[in-house]
Design an enzyme around this catalytic site. Structure first.
Site, mmCIF file in Angstrom:
data_model
loop_
_atom_site.group_PDB
_atom_site.id
_atom_site.type_symbol
_atom_site.label_atom_id
_atom_site.label_comp_id
_atom_site.label_asym_id
_atom_site.label_seq_id
_atom_site.Cartn_x
_atom_site.Cartn_y
_atom_site.Cartn_z
ATOM 1 N N HIS A 1 0.866 -1.190 0.000
ATOM 2 C CA HIS A 1 0.000 0.000 0.000
ATOM 3 C C HIS A 1 0.896 1.231 0.000
ATOM 4 C CE1 HIS A 1 -3.850 2.058 1.758
ATOM 5 N NE2 HIS A 1 -3.117 2.932 1.078
ATOM 6 N N HIS B 1 1.349 4.919 -2.349
ATOM 7 C CA HIS B 1 1.011 5.815 -3.461
ATOM 8 C C HIS B 1 2.299 6.475 -3.908
ATOM 9 C CE1 HIS B 1 -3.357 5.616 -2.457
ATOM 10 N NE2 HIS B 1 -2.855 5.381 -1.242
ATOM 11 N N HIS C 1 -9.546 1.196 -1.470
ATOM 12 C CA HIS C 1 -9.508 1.765 -0.133
ATOM 13 C C HIS C 1 -10.927 1.671 0.435
ATOM 14 C CE1 HIS C 1 -5.693 3.352 -1.384
ATOM 15 N NE2 HIS C 1 -5.538 4.154 -0.347
ATOM 16 N N GLU D 1 -11.327 3.266 5.792
ATOM 17 C CA GLU D 1 -10.294 4.150 6.357
ATOM 18 C C GLU D 1 -11.026 5.203 7.183
ATOM 19 O OE1 GLU D 1 -8.165 6.451 3.422
ATOM 20 O OE2 GLU D 1 -6.535 6.977 4.799
ATOM 21 N N ASP E 1 1.673 7.047 2.252
ATOM 22 C CA ASP E 1 2.273 8.236 1.640
ATOM 23 C C ASP E 1 3.435 8.689 2.533
ATOM 24 O OD1 ASP E 1 0.129 8.949 -0.522
ATOM 25 O OD2 ASP E 1 -1.004 8.557 1.310
HETATM 26 N N1 ADE Z 1 -4.537 8.849 -1.779
HETATM 27 C C1 ADE Z 1 -3.303 8.848 -1.267
HETATM 28 N N2 ADE Z 1 -3.321 8.402 -0.008
HETATM 29 C C2 ADE Z 1 -4.612 8.104 0.296
HETATM 30 C C3 ADE Z 1 -5.272 7.579 1.432
HETATM 31 N N3 ADE Z 1 -4.629 7.284 2.557
HETATM 32 N N4 ADE Z 1 -6.600 7.426 1.371
HETATM 33 C C4 ADE Z 1 -7.264 7.724 0.263
HETATM 34 N N5 ADE Z 1 -6.692 8.207 -0.838
HETATM 35 C C5 ADE Z 1 -5.374 8.392 -0.831
HETATM 36 ZN ZN ZN Z 2 -3.723 4.817 0.525
#
Ligand code: ADE
Ligand code: ZN
Length: 337
Positions: A17, A19, A197, A200, A279
């Site tokens: 996971h 990005h 996703h 969350e 991220d």
């Molecule tokens: N795009 C990048 N990081 C994200 C996250 N944690 N949740 C949703 N979209 C994302």
């Molecule tokens: Zn993510």
């Protein structure tokens, strides 16, 4: 270094996971802004870091989309992705499954093939230089329309050899998985692996929808699935992997203290949980920092860390043969640590 930190750092790991646009470090952001004549509302690194104070997912996304505006050329995407791969190679990551957000670029007139070719160049170089294996997952931005997702999928079809899977990210609340049921059905027909996703910030209902309407094979985050006992047992029974991101959860206020993180609970309920960075440039740590933060907060044992490391390969999209080899290598290395 404590024995457990040594284990975290030295065991082979897969990251599932991540990005790629979320690996843009402030230094590179400023450098690319200068190179590409992009105006940013930040004068220096301190001002960029000051902006990284988020109270929810949307706060972060606003800063994330602004940051990616400096990415313009194939070389930019290559440098971004290769810097990440070098970093995680130093953290003993041997396999990566990377998300990219093409609509974050095509919406500002950067061609799809510029984005994809830069990232693919970096993955190829990491394969030959570091022996890192990889899968690329293209995400639809869920705040955009179904029609825009269909258009993006149509473009992706031409690059099927480079794109392994389809995912769903961006603003979760008010953008349920059901909005993308038809485009995911099309992606499934085309043979893409599917993830999304879910849970969350969104409710357990969104996790049900991702499983039942999108037919996803892996859940990104999934924290809020724990609020529903029937859903939790189903995810455990079906051994659907969860790609959990501890520092992201803390920075985006999914939890208020790392000691509240549900990771141990997930393992105890038999869920195939994995640790990932999401991220890393925005959330304060790459994969090893995520393992260490959650290990220390929850006092996770060596056995739990080993389980998480093994889960990262079990939950990956490696084929059965590669998976067996990766797990054998994992067990051999861990036995010597
Ligand atoms: N795009 C990048 N990081 C994200 C996250 N944690 N949740 C949703 N979209 C994302
Ligand atoms: Zn993510």
């Amino acid at each position: 270094m404590s024995t457990i930190t040594n284990l975290v750092k030295n065991m082979p790991k897969a990251e599932l996971h991540l990005h790629i646009e979320g690996t843009l470090e402030p230094e590179m952001m400023l450098q690319l802004a200068r190179r590409n004549n992009v105006k940013l509302p930040y004068a220096n690194i301190a001002e960029i870091c000051d902006a990284y104070n988020f109270t929810c997912l949307q706060d972060f996304l606003d800063v994330y989309y602004l940051g990616m505006s400096v990415l313009q050329t194939r070389e930019d995407f290559f440098e971004l992705a290769f810097a990440y791969l070098q970093k995680v190679h130093s953290q003993n990551v041997t396999h990566v499954e990377i998300f990219f957000d093409p609509q974050g670029h095509t919406e500002r007139s950067i061609p799809f093939d510029i984005v994809l070719s830069g990232i693919s160049d970096a993955l190829e170089k990491a394969r030959t230089e570091f022996k890192i294996t990889s899968r690329l997952i293209m995400c639809f931005l869920r705040h955009l329309s179904e029609e825009a997702a269909f258009e993006t999928l149509e473009t992706a079809e031409k690059y099927k050899d480079q794109i392994y899977g389809i995912g769903l990210d961006s603003s979760e609340n008010s953008n349920p998985p059901s909005k993308f049921e038809r485009v995911f059905a099309r992606a499934r027909k085309l043979g893409f692996a599917l993830v999304a996703h879910a849970g969350e910030e969104g409710p357990p209902q969104y996790v049900y929808e991702a499983l039942d309407q999108l037919c996803i094979q892996r859940i990104d985050h999934g924290n809020r699935a724990l609020e529903d006992a029937a859903l939790t047992s189903r995810i455990a029974r079906q051994q659907i992997a969860l790609t959990v991101c501890p520092l992201s959860n803390l920075k985006l206020a999914v939890i208020t203290d790392m000691r509240q993180h549900p990771l141990r609970q997930m393992l105890q309920k038999g869920l195939l949980a994995t640790v990932n960075s999401d991220d890393p440039s925005y959330f304060g740590g790459y994969i090893n920092e995520n393992y260490i933060a959650v290990q220390q907060a929850l006092d996770l044992t060596m056995a739990e860390i080993i389980q998480l490391g093994r889960n990262s390969f079990i939950g990956s999209f490696l084929d059965d043969h590669e998976k067996t080899a990766a797990l054998e290598n994992f067990d051999n290395i861990v036995a010597k640590l």
